[in-house]
Design a protein around this motif. Structure first.
Motif, PDB file in Angstrom:
ATOM      1  N   LYS A   1       0.870  -1.184   0.000  1.00  0.00           N
ATOM      2  CA  LYS A   1       0.000   0.000   0.000  1.00  0.00           C
ATOM      3  C   LYS A   1       0.900   1.225   0.000  1.00  0.00           C
ATOM      4  CE  LYS A   1      -2.545   2.000   3.458  1.00  0.00           C
ATOM      5  NZ  LYS A   1      -3.511   2.022   4.544  1.00  0.00           N
ATOM      6  N   LEU A   2       0.607   2.149  -0.896  1.00  0.00           N
ATOM      7  CA  LEU A   2       1.385   3.381  -1.026  1.00  0.00           C
ATOM      8  C   LEU A   2       0.450   4.582  -0.974  1.00  0.00           C
ATOM      9  CD1 LEU A   2       3.062   1.964  -4.156  1.00  0.00           C
ATOM     10  CD2 LEU A   2       4.398   2.488  -2.160  1.00  0.00           C
ATOM     11  N   GLU A   3       0.989   5.699  -0.549  1.00  0.00           N
ATOM     12  CA  GLU A   3       0.257   6.965  -0.618  1.00  0.00           C
ATOM     13  C   GLU A   3       1.086   7.939  -1.439  1.00  0.00           C
ATOM     14  OE1 GLU A   3      -2.357   6.814   3.479  1.00  0.00           O
ATOM     15  OE2 GLU A   3      -0.499   7.975   3.505  1.00  0.00           O
ATOM     16  N   ILE A   4       0.440   8.540  -2.429  1.00  0.00           N
ATOM     17  CA  ILE A   4       1.104   9.454  -3.355  1.00  0.00           C
ATOM     18  C   ILE A   4       0.364  10.785  -3.316  1.00  0.00           C
ATOM     19  CG2 ILE A   4       1.698   9.870  -5.784  1.00  0.00           C
ATOM     20  CD1 ILE A   4       1.787   6.784  -6.084  1.00  0.00           C
ATOM     21  N   ASN A   5       1.123  11.874  -3.132  1.00  0.00           N
ATOM     22  CA  ASN A   5       0.472  13.191  -3.046  1.00  0.00           C
ATOM     23  C   ASN A   5       0.230  13.788  -4.431  1.00  0.00           C
ATOM     24  OD1 ASN A   5       2.912  14.324  -3.884  1.00  0.00           O
ATOM     25  ND2 ASN A   5       3.483  15.034  -1.845  1.00  0.00           N
ATOM     26  N   GLU A   6      -0.371  14.962  -4.443  1.00  0.00           N
ATOM     27  CA  GLU A   6      -0.730  15.604  -5.722  1.00  0.00           C
ATOM     28  C   GLU A   6       0.488  16.058  -6.519  1.00  0.00           C
ATOM     29  OE1 GLU A   6      -3.553  18.550  -4.165  1.00  0.00           O
ATOM     30  OE2 GLU A   6      -5.112  17.426  -5.232  1.00  0.00           O
ATOM     31  N   GLU A   7       1.656  16.113  -5.872  1.00  0.00           N
ATOM     32  CA  GLU A   7       2.900  16.468  -6.572  1.00  0.00           C
ATOM     33  C   GLU A   7       3.618  15.225  -7.102  1.00  0.00           C
ATOM     34  OE1 GLU A   7       2.469  17.979  -3.258  1.00  0.00           O
ATOM     35  OE2 GLU A   7       1.388  19.513  -4.386  1.00  0.00           O
ATOM     36  N   ASN A   8       2.905  14.094  -7.123  1.00  0.00           N
ATOM     37  CA  ASN A   8       3.440  12.816  -7.628  1.00  0.00           C
ATOM     38  C   ASN A   8       4.593  12.284  -6.781  1.00  0.00           C
ATOM     39  OD1 ASN A   8       1.585  13.141  -9.660  1.00  0.00           O
ATOM     40  ND2 ASN A   8       3.078  13.815 -11.166  1.00  0.00           N
ATOM     41  N   GLN A   9       4.594  12.570  -5.488  1.00  0.00           N
ATOM     42  CA  GLN A   9       5.641  12.111  -4.581  1.00  0.00           C
ATOM     43  C   GLN A   9       5.088  11.024  -3.663  1.00  0.00           C
ATOM     44  OE1 GLN A   9       6.281  15.906  -2.777  1.00  0.00           O
ATOM     45  NE2 GLN A   9       8.110  16.299  -3.992  1.00  0.00           N
ATOM     46  N   LEU A  10       5.891  10.011  -3.453  1.00  0.00           N
ATOM     47  CA  LEU A  10       5.537   8.963  -2.502  1.00  0.00           C
ATOM     48  C   LEU A  10       5.648   9.544  -1.096  1.00  0.00           C
ATOM     49  CD1 LEU A  10       4.923   5.918  -2.031  1.00  0.00           C
ATOM     50  CD2 LEU A  10       7.386   5.626  -1.786  1.00  0.00           C
ATOM     51  N   VAL A  11       4.566   9.459  -0.315  1.00  0.00           N
ATOM     52  CA  VAL A  11       4.593  10.001   1.043  1.00  0.00           C
ATOM     53  C   VAL A  11       4.531   8.913   2.103  1.00  0.00           C
ATOM     54  CG1 VAL A  11       3.752  12.308   0.475  1.00  0.00           C
ATOM     55  CG2 VAL A  11       2.106  10.508   0.964  1.00  0.00           C
ATOM     56  N   SER A  12       4.102   7.716   1.748  1.00  0.00           N
ATOM     57  CA  SER A  12       4.118   6.611   2.705  1.00  0.00           C
ATOM     58  C   SER A  12       4.095   5.274   1.973  1.00  0.00           C
ATOM     59  CB  SER A  12       2.965   6.712   3.699  1.00  0.00           C
ATOM     60  OG  SER A  12       1.736   6.696   3.037  1.00  0.00           O
ATOM     61  N   PHE A  13       4.590   4.255   2.684  1.00  0.00           N
ATOM     62  CA  PHE A  13       4.772   2.923   2.134  1.00  0.00           C
ATOM     63  C   PHE A  13       4.446   1.930   3.240  1.00  0.00           C
ATOM     64  CE2 PHE A  13       7.835  -0.613   1.787  1.00  0.00           C
ATOM     65  CZ  PHE A  13       7.544  -1.078   0.523  1.00  0.00           C
ATOM     66  N   PHE A  14       3.505   1.008   2.993  1.00  0.00           N
ATOM     67  CA  PHE A  14       3.039   0.093   4.026  1.00  0.00           C
ATOM     68  C   PHE A  14       3.068  -1.342   3.531  1.00  0.00           C
ATOM     69  CE2 PHE A  14       0.646   4.049   4.399  1.00  0.00           C
ATOM     70  CZ  PHE A  14       0.805   4.385   5.732  1.00  0.00           C
ATOM     71  N   MET A  15       3.174  -2.253   4.487  1.00  0.00           N
ATOM     72  CA  MET A  15       2.889  -3.659   4.201  1.00  0.00           C
ATOM     73  C   MET A  15       1.396  -3.716   3.917  1.00  0.00           C
ATOM     74  SD  MET A  15       5.679  -5.436   4.711  1.00  0.00           S
ATOM     75  CE  MET A  15       5.142  -7.096   5.004  1.00  0.00           C
ATOM     76  N   HIS A  16       0.971  -4.633   3.089  1.00  0.00           N
ATOM     77  CA  HIS A  16      -0.463  -4.757   2.812  1.00  0.00           C
ATOM     78  C   HIS A  16      -0.857  -6.208   2.964  1.00  0.00           C
ATOM     79  CE1 HIS A  16      -4.406  -3.827   1.242  1.00  0.00           C
ATOM     80  NE2 HIS A  16      -4.302  -4.865   0.444  1.00  0.00           N
ATOM     81  N   ASP A  17      -1.853  -6.451   3.789  1.00  0.00           N
ATOM     82  CA  ASP A  17      -2.359  -7.811   3.987  1.00  0.00           C
ATOM     83  C   ASP A  17      -3.520  -8.014   3.028  1.00  0.00           C
ATOM     84  OD1 ASP A  17      -3.230 -10.255   4.840  1.00  0.00           O
ATOM     85  OD2 ASP A  17      -3.777  -9.611   6.851  1.00  0.00           O
ATOM     86  N   ASN A  18      -3.290  -8.758   1.952  1.00  0.00           N
ATOM     87  CA  ASN A  18      -4.338  -8.953   0.949  1.00  0.00           C
ATOM     88  C   ASN A  18      -5.420  -9.897   1.424  1.00  0.00           C
ATOM     89  OD1 ASN A  18      -2.373 -10.985   0.751  1.00  0.00           O
ATOM     90  ND2 ASN A  18      -3.066 -11.533  -1.284  1.00  0.00           N
ATOM     91  N   LYS A  19      -5.305 -10.457   2.611  1.00  0.00           N
ATOM     92  CA  LYS A  19      -6.330 -11.337   3.160  1.00  0.00           C
ATOM     93  C   LYS A  19      -7.349 -10.559   3.978  1.00  0.00           C
ATOM     94  CE  LYS A  19      -3.241 -15.242   3.270  1.00  0.00           C
ATOM     95  NZ  LYS A  19      -1.903 -14.877   3.061  1.00  0.00           N
ATOM     96  N   ALA A  20      -7.030  -9.316   4.315  1.00  0.00           N
ATOM     97  CA  ALA A  20      -7.941  -8.501   5.148  1.00  0.00           C
ATOM     98  C   ALA A  20      -9.094  -7.949   4.333  1.00  0.00           C
ATOM     99  CB  ALA A  20      -7.172  -7.359   5.788  1.00  0.00           C
TER     100      ALA A  20
END
Length: 91
Positions: free
Chosen positions: A72-91
């Motif tokens: 899971k990633l979060e990208i702001n309006e300036e096309n910058q990565l602001v966060s990076f997470f593990m993602h549980d695809n079973k949830a």
């Protein structure tokens, strides 16, 4: 921002996490959070399977050369990565 552009940003940020020649990046989910003004996305890609079954169990277990990883990633309006997470695809 177009979904194709979001995927390109994610690919460039995650490319070094896989040694597979073609990691097959896929945009699995994309949500624009208006209050934070960021895109929250889930991207999957292939990595080499290093968890091979022991020889004793090899006949019982199917062996896959690759595993699909989800991030899971979060990208702001300036096309910058602001966060990076593990993602549980079973949830």
């Amino acid at each position: 921002m177009k979904l194709k552009d979001i995927l390109k940003i994610a690919e460039s940020e995650l490319a070094d996490l896989s040694a597979v020649p073609n990691p097959d990046f896929k945009l699995e989910q994309a949500v624009f959070l208006k209050d934070k003004k960021i895109w929250e996305i889930v991207v999957s890609y292939l990595v080499e399977n290093t968890n091979k079954p022991s020889k004793v169990f090899a006949a019982l277990a199917s062996e896959f050369q690759f595993l699909r990883i989800y991030k899971k990633l979060e990208i702001n309006e300036e096309n910058q990565l602001v966060s990076f997470f593990m993602h549980d695809n079973k949830a």
